[in-house]
Scaffold this active site. Structure first.
Site, short mmCIF file in Angstrom:
data_model
loop_
_atom_site.label_atom_id
_atom_site.label_comp_id
_atom_site.label_asym_id
_atom_site.label_seq_id
_atom_site.Cartn_x
_atom_site.Cartn_y
_atom_site.Cartn_z
N GLU A 66 -17.51 -6.79 59.87
CA GLU A 66 -17.03 -7.73 58.60
C GLU A 66 -15.83 -7.31 58.21
OE1 GLU A 66 -19.59 -7.61 54.95
OE2 GLU A 66 -21.27 -8.39 55.78
N HIS B 159 -14.21 2.13 59.69
CA HIS B 159 -15.06 2.26 58.64
C HIS B 159 -16.25 3.03 59.14
CE1 HIS B 159 -15.71 -1.71 58.23
NE2 HIS B 159 -16.98 -1.48 57.99
P1 AMP Z 1 -18.70 -3.89 57.45
O1 AMP Z 1 -20.55 -4.95 58.09
O2 AMP Z 1 -19.29 -2.52 58.50
O3 AMP Z 1 -17.26 -4.09 57.75
O4 AMP Z 1 -19.20 -2.74 55.99
C1 AMP Z 1 -17.87 -3.86 55.75
C2 AMP Z 1 -18.45 -2.90 53.64
O5 AMP Z 1 -17.55 -3.37 53.28
C3 AMP Z 1 -19.83 -3.89 53.35
O6 AMP Z 1 -20.75 -3.72 53.45
C4 AMP Z 1 -19.26 -4.18 52.02
O7 AMP Z 1 -19.75 -4.34 51.20
C5 AMP Z 1 -18.20 -3.94 51.46
N1 AMP Z 1 -17.00 -3.84 51.04
C6 AMP Z 1 -16.15 -5.34 50.87
N2 AMP Z 1 -15.50 -5.23 50.31
C7 AMP Z 1 -15.08 -4.02 49.64
C8 AMP Z 1 -14.86 -3.68 48.25
N3 AMP Z 1 -13.41 -4.40 47.68
N4 AMP Z 1 -14.68 -2.05 47.81
C9 AMP Z 1 -15.66 -1.35 48.64
N5 AMP Z 1 -16.91 -1.82 49.41
C10 AMP Z 1 -16.78 -3.23 49.74
#
Ligand code: AMP
Length: 116
Positions: free
Chosen positions: A98, A103
């Site tokens: 996402e 990360h």
């Molecule tokens: P990915 O699908 O691996 O890109 O995961 C992105 C992650 O970022 C998801 O688990 C979201 O819940 C998390 N996320 C998005 N915005 C924030 C934020 N402002 N603070 C902490 N986590 C976030």
């Protein structure tokens, strides 16, 4: 091309707050805003990397080593080394990524379900 308007870039620049568990010269670790387990930490290197391959291919060796050493440190700090954890990184559309800043997810604190 890396887009520095992504949410993790903003968190690294302190434009958006996070619930931090560890920060050093090369990385920041903080709680996921939408946790998928009792413990759900995100680890973000301070490089402009889109995903794992971008990070490994284009970052200084020192930064790569330090990032993985920091993951190790955080796992120990969370005290989940014995009970176990899952380390995940998503990439691209098929990987369900996402946020387009490389990360890792550290999931722990309970038995994590099967991948599928
Ligand atoms: P990915 O699908 O691996 O890109 O995961 C992105 C992650 O970022 C998801 O688990 C979201 O819940 C998390 N996320 C998005 N915005 C924030 C934020 N402002 N603070 C902490 N986590 C976030």
């Amino acid at each position: 091309m890396y887009d520095d308007n992504n949410i993790f870039a903003k968190i690294l620049r302190k434009e958006i707050p996070c619930n931090s568990v560890h920060e050093d010269e090369f990385s920041l670790f903080f709680h996921d805003i939408n946790p998928q387990a009792k413990i759900h930490i995100l680890g973000v290197p301070k490089t402009q990397s889109i995903d794992f391959v971008d990070f490994i291919s284009h970052s200084d060796q020192e930064k790569v080593i330090c990032f993985f050493k920091s993951i190790n440190l955080v796992i120990k700090k969370l005290n989940v080394n014995k009970s176990g954890y899952r380390l995940i990184t998503n990439s691209g559309v098929d990987g369900g990524q996402e946020v387009p800043h490389y990360h890792v997810h550290i999931l722990a604190g309970e038995k994590i379900g099967s991948i599928r």
